[in-house]
Design an enzyme around this catalytic site. Structure first.
Site, PDB file in Angstrom:
ATOM      1  N   GLU A  44      20.957  -6.135  22.120  1.00 12.65           N
ATOM      2  CA  GLU A  44      20.958  -4.960  23.290  1.00 12.65           C
ATOM      3  C   GLU A  44      20.855  -5.463  24.507  1.00 12.65           C
ATOM      4  OE1 GLU A  44      17.865  -2.294  21.538  1.00 12.65           O
ATOM      5  OE2 GLU A  44      18.849  -2.191  19.735  1.00 12.65           O
ATOM      6  N   GLU A  91      22.696  -3.444  10.942  1.00  9.16           N
ATOM      7  CA  GLU A  91      21.186  -2.582  10.804  1.00  9.16           C
ATOM      8  C   GLU A  91      21.844  -1.098  10.359  1.00  9.16           C
ATOM      9  OE1 GLU A  91      19.054  -2.161  14.467  1.00  9.16           O
ATOM     10  OE2 GLU A  91      19.299  -4.624  14.679  1.00  9.16           O
TER      11      GLU A  91
HETATM   12  C1  XIL Z   1      13.283  -0.626  15.117  1.00  7.35           C
HETATM   13  C2  XIL Z   1      12.258  -0.680  13.801  1.00  7.35           C
HETATM   14  O1  XIL Z   1      12.922  -0.228  12.859  1.00  7.35           O
HETATM   15  C3  XIL Z   1      11.090   0.208  14.082  1.00  7.35           C
HETATM   16  O2  XIL Z   1      10.034  -0.020  12.938  1.00  7.35           O
HETATM   17  C4  XIL Z   1      10.245  -0.131  15.552  1.00  7.35           C
HETATM   18  O3  XIL Z   1       9.218   0.651  15.821  1.00  7.35           O
HETATM   19  C5  XIL Z   1      11.345  -0.236  16.485  1.00  7.35           C
HETATM   20  O4  XIL Z   1      12.447  -1.011  16.183  1.00  7.35           O
HETATM   21  N1  XIL Z   1      17.850  -1.772  17.071  1.00  7.35           N
HETATM   22  C6  XIL Z   1      17.191  -2.958  16.779  1.00  7.35           C
HETATM   23  C7  XIL Z   1      15.881  -2.806  15.868  1.00  7.35           C
HETATM   24  O5  XIL Z   1      17.655  -3.997  17.018  1.00  7.35           O
HETATM   25  O6  XIL Z   1      14.992  -3.904  15.966  1.00  7.35           O
HETATM   26  C8  XIL Z   1      15.052  -1.595  15.944  1.00  7.35           C
HETATM   27  O7  XIL Z   1      14.041  -1.414  14.851  1.00  7.35           O
HETATM   28  C9  XIL Z   1      16.221  -0.573  15.729  1.00  7.35           C
HETATM   29  C10 XIL Z   1      17.266  -0.515  16.776  1.00  7.35           C
END
Ligand code: XIL
Length: 349
Positions: free
Chosen positions: A157, A263
């Site tokens: 990101e 994701e």
């Molecule tokens: C999220 C997790 O799912 C949560 O449990 C945590 O509180 C915050 O992070 N993009 C990403 C992930 O790259 O690491 C994130 O995961 C969601 C968005």
């Protein structure tokens, strides 16, 4: 005559059977696994507490998926809580789980602006002290998991929606070149692991995607090892449309990067209304997932790293807690039963 009649009847029944099978939604069950239906990896993000304390969660994780991403415990705040202290215990237990159950382990993530330990957020140092911190952080972690983690989301990101670089703590202290340096340091520590850049909205926002791809192309042209792109795919039944996703995938393929749908979740309530999960919403979610799978299947095999879902059951999706809204974005419902999108996924793979 009787003989002919019975052959005719048998043929007719066969025809009827197959045409009916086509016409109705084919039944789906959990007896065979998702991953055995696919010729690429099918992954899930894992919450280690659920894995340890929830037998049904563990059963699904073991049975259905062959690639694992830690939802949180590989992030900097967990692995590197103090300047000279690394915390390996939880992550190592996930490594052991993956070894025993023969799962691929995906490393998420080395350099991100979120879930940083307090000491990094408040670190005071000059540029060379930041360089030192950055390099040690990456290389200690990558070396520790060398040979155990198949691939890393080296940087997560790092771009804004308008295609400029996010002014993260890393960029503020190390300059624009930090992304390239992160890949170089990771490669030095494990030359065999695949190295990914991972981000959200790459599937929906061409401006952001073009900036990412042009940076990765330039890095590769300079001889830096960068293997792939993670399209996070936090999408919804409203947006983006399938055509936009197909275009995104085509571009990544044309640029010749390995692609991870890293994701996946499909929100059915992106605007946070007060809703119930109706059959119609579930069908729209299932249809979108089906289209996603069909598009991903067209990606050349050598560029398919896999599809990873960001959790197992709606009950433990990050969307509910992070955005404080009711939503049902995953393959299993609150009672850990497979939803229509699970069936569509299985039947489309
Ligand atoms: C999220 C997790 O799912 C949560 O449990 C945590 O509180 C915050 O992070 N993009 C990403 C992930 O790259 O690491 C994130 O995961 C969601 C968005």
């Amino acid at each position: 005559m009787l003989f002919h009649k019975s052959i005719f009847f048998a043929l007719y029944s066969c025809l009827l059977f197959f045409s009916c099978r086509k016409a109705t939604v084919s039944p789906c069950n959990e007896d065979t696994s998702l991953y055995s239906s696919a010729d690429f990896f099918i992954g899930t993000a894992i919450n280690v507490d659920e894995l340890v304390f929830n037998p049904r969660y563990r059963e699904i994780a073991v049975k259905q998926f062959n690639s694992i991403t830690a939802e949180n415990i590989f992030k900097s705040a967990y692995l590197h809580p103090k300047p000279s202290r690394f915390f390996w215990a939880d992550a190592d237990s996930l490594v052991a789980f993956c070894t025993t159950t023969q799962k691929r382990l995906h490393g998420h993530t080395l350099i991100w602006h979120q879930q940083l330990p307090e000491w990094i957020n408040t670190f005071h140092g000059n540029k060379s002290e930041w360089e030192q911190l950055f390099k040690t952080h990456i290389q200690t972690i990558v070396s520790h998991f060398k040979g155990k983690v198949a691939a890393w989301d080296v940087v997560n990101e790092a771009f804004n929606e308008d295609g400029t670089l996010r002014n993260s703590i890393w960029r503020q202290h190390l300059g624009d070149g930090y992304i390239e340096k992160a890949f170089i340091y990771a490669q030095e520590a494990d030359s065999l692991a695949l190295l990914f850049y991972n981000d959200y909205n790459l599937e929906s926002n061409p401006t952001k995607r073009h900036s990412v791809l042009s940076l990765l192309n330039a890095m590769r042209a300079r001889g830096v090892k960068v293997d792939g792109v993670g399209l996070q795919m936090h999408i919804s039944i409203m947006y983006p449309d399938v055509q936009a996703i197909v275009e995104a995938m085509d571009e990544v393929v044309r640029a010749d990067f390995v692609m991870h749908l890293s994701e996946i979740d499909i929100s059915v309530n992106p605007f946070g209304k007060s809703i119930e999960l109706t059959p119609d919403l579930m069908k729209r979610q299932a249809d979108l997932l089906g289209s996603l799978v069909l598009a991903y299947k067209k990606v050349p095999k050598r560029l398919k790293y896999g599809m990873t879902f960001w959790g197992i059951s709606d009950q433990n999706s990050w969307i509910r807690t992070t955005f404080n809204r009711i939503d049902y974005p995953l393959l299993y419902d609150d009672g850990y039963l497979p939803k229509p999108c699970f069936c569509t996924l299985k039947n489309t793979l």
